[in-house]
Design an enzyme around this catalytic site. Structure first.
Site, mmCIF file in Angstrom:
data_model
loop_
_atom_site.group_PDB
_atom_site.id
_atom_site.type_symbol
_atom_site.label_atom_id
_atom_site.label_comp_id
_atom_site.label_asym_id
_atom_site.label_seq_id
_atom_site.Cartn_x
_atom_site.Cartn_y
_atom_site.Cartn_z
ATOM 1 N N GLY A 99 37.055 58.105 -138.718
ATOM 2 C CA GLY A 99 37.666 56.820 -139.054
ATOM 3 C C GLY A 99 36.652 55.703 -138.928
ATOM 4 O O GLY A 99 35.684 55.823 -138.169
ATOM 5 N N GLN A 144 33.853 47.160 -138.026
ATOM 6 C CA GLN A 144 32.660 47.912 -137.624
ATOM 7 C C GLN A 144 31.520 47.802 -138.627
ATOM 8 O O GLN A 144 30.412 48.231 -138.350
ATOM 9 C CB GLN A 144 33.015 49.394 -137.425
ATOM 10 C CG GLN A 144 33.917 49.631 -136.229
ATOM 11 C CD GLN A 144 34.221 51.102 -136.084
ATOM 12 O OE1 GLN A 144 35.138 51.606 -136.733
ATOM 13 N NE2 GLN A 144 33.447 51.802 -135.273
ATOM 14 N N CYS A 147 33.574 56.487 -130.532
ATOM 15 C CA CYS A 147 33.626 55.372 -131.473
ATOM 16 C C CYS A 147 32.245 55.229 -132.099
ATOM 17 O O CYS A 147 31.241 55.286 -131.394
ATOM 18 C CB CYS A 147 34.000 54.086 -130.739
ATOM 19 S SG CYS A 147 34.027 52.636 -131.811
ATOM 20 N N LEU A 148 32.202 55.062 -133.425
ATOM 21 C CA LEU A 148 30.910 54.976 -134.109
ATOM 22 C C LEU A 148 30.126 53.723 -133.704
ATOM 23 O O LEU A 148 28.915 53.671 -133.923
ATOM 24 C CB LEU A 148 31.108 55.018 -135.624
ATOM 25 C CG LEU A 148 31.699 56.332 -136.162
ATOM 26 C CD1 LEU A 148 31.909 56.265 -137.667
ATOM 27 C CD2 LEU A 148 30.819 57.528 -135.803
ATOM 28 N N HIS A 156 43.276 53.819 -132.810
ATOM 29 C CA HIS A 156 41.918 53.369 -132.521
ATOM 30 C C HIS A 156 41.436 52.378 -133.600
ATOM 31 O O HIS A 156 40.905 51.309 -133.288
ATOM 32 C CB HIS A 156 41.000 54.596 -132.443
ATOM 33 C CG HIS A 156 39.561 54.288 -132.171
ATOM 34 N ND1 HIS A 156 38.929 54.656 -130.999
ATOM 35 C CD2 HIS A 156 38.625 53.654 -132.909
ATOM 36 C CE1 HIS A 156 37.662 54.237 -131.042
ATOM 37 N NE2 HIS A 156 37.450 53.644 -132.192
ATOM 38 N N GLU A 157 41.637 52.737 -134.870
ATOM 39 C CA GLU A 157 41.121 51.899 -135.964
ATOM 40 C C GLU A 157 41.922 50.610 -136.129
ATOM 41 O O GLU A 157 41.348 49.554 -136.408
ATOM 42 C CB GLU A 157 41.095 52.681 -137.281
ATOM 43 C CG GLU A 157 40.279 53.967 -137.285
ATOM 44 C CD GLU A 157 38.863 53.816 -136.752
ATOM 45 O OE1 GLU A 157 38.313 52.701 -136.815
ATOM 46 O OE2 GLU A 157 38.294 54.813 -136.261
ATOM 47 N N HIS A 178 40.755 48.154 -133.740
ATOM 48 C CA HIS A 178 39.509 47.510 -134.181
ATOM 49 C C HIS A 178 39.790 46.250 -135.007
ATOM 50 O O HIS A 178 39.099 45.244 -134.888
ATOM 51 C CB HIS A 178 38.692 48.460 -135.069
ATOM 52 C CG HIS A 178 37.705 49.311 -134.322
ATOM 53 N ND1 HIS A 178 36.728 48.781 -133.512
ATOM 54 C CD2 HIS A 178 37.519 50.650 -134.293
ATOM 55 C CE1 HIS A 178 35.986 49.766 -133.007
ATOM 56 N NE2 HIS A 178 36.455 50.918 -133.460
HETATM 57 CO CO CO Z 1 35.807 52.834 -133.143
#
Ligand code: CO
Length: 199
Positions: A43, A48, A91-92, A133-134, A137
């Protein structure tokens, strides 16, 4: 477009709903999917990639060879949460940092797809975690905020390291100053809500 790392200010930005779906949004969503696959994520949220829009992409397989599992979600909201479950999460924007986070087990979500269709679905456990999670964000909320006491304490060293690396990159001029980054977000936001030219 690139994936920004903690503590980039875009990660704390409260993004605004998109008011229209145009070529720019379609191009950005496609670029986000490419970045997500390249980073081996499942995701990625617009915050991000320093875009202040309520836009996220998902593919719980993390495999570009399974495009049928791809989702591009515009203005997503969680309508219902069921149960709770703790699970490991990364998380990226925090590469290498994995910790347990408690989330709702399944969620019912609503969003618009790229064709402007309103979608509603009840997710699987993995997709529920990814959506929560997304969507967080998009509101400037990070998984480090959702960690329990022990996970947060165990993350402290890694967070200090991210902060240190980020500061160093700014000093070297590889990342603009925070004030400049915040202004860029505000400019993009103003541009997105500007009225279309009348002809
Ligand atoms: Co993340």
């Amino acid at each position: 477009m690139n994936i920004v790392r903690y503590p980039h200010p875009a990660l704390r930005h409260q993004s605004q709903p998109l008011t229209n779906i145009n070529d720019r949004v379609r191009r950005q969503a496609a670029a986000m999917l490419d970045l997500m696959y390249a980073a081996k994520g499942i995701g990625l949220a617009a915050n991000q990639v320093a875009l202040p829009y309520q836009l996220l992409v998902l593919n719980t397989s993390g495999d570009s060879g399974q495009p049928e599992l791809e989702r591009v979600c515009i203005n997503p909201v969680v309508l219902e949460r069921k149960g709770t479950i703790e699970g490991e999460e990364g998380c990226l924007s925090f590469p290498g940092l994995f910790q347990k986070v408690r989330r709702a087990r399944t969620v019912k979500v609503r969003y618009y797809d790229l064709a402007g269709r309103q979608m509603e679905l009840v997710t699987s456990e993995l997709e529920a975690r990814a959506f929560q999670h997304e969507i967080d964000h998009l509101h400037g909320v990070l998984y480090i905020d959702k960690m329990g006491f022990l996970a947060r304490r165990a993350s402290r060293g890694a967070l200090e390291e991210f902060e240190h690396e980020y500061k160093k990159a700014q000093e070297k001029g590889e990342i603009p100053a925070d004030a400049e980054l915040v202004k860029a977000l505000a400019d993009l936001e103003a541009e997105a809500v500007a009225p279309a030219p009348r002809m």
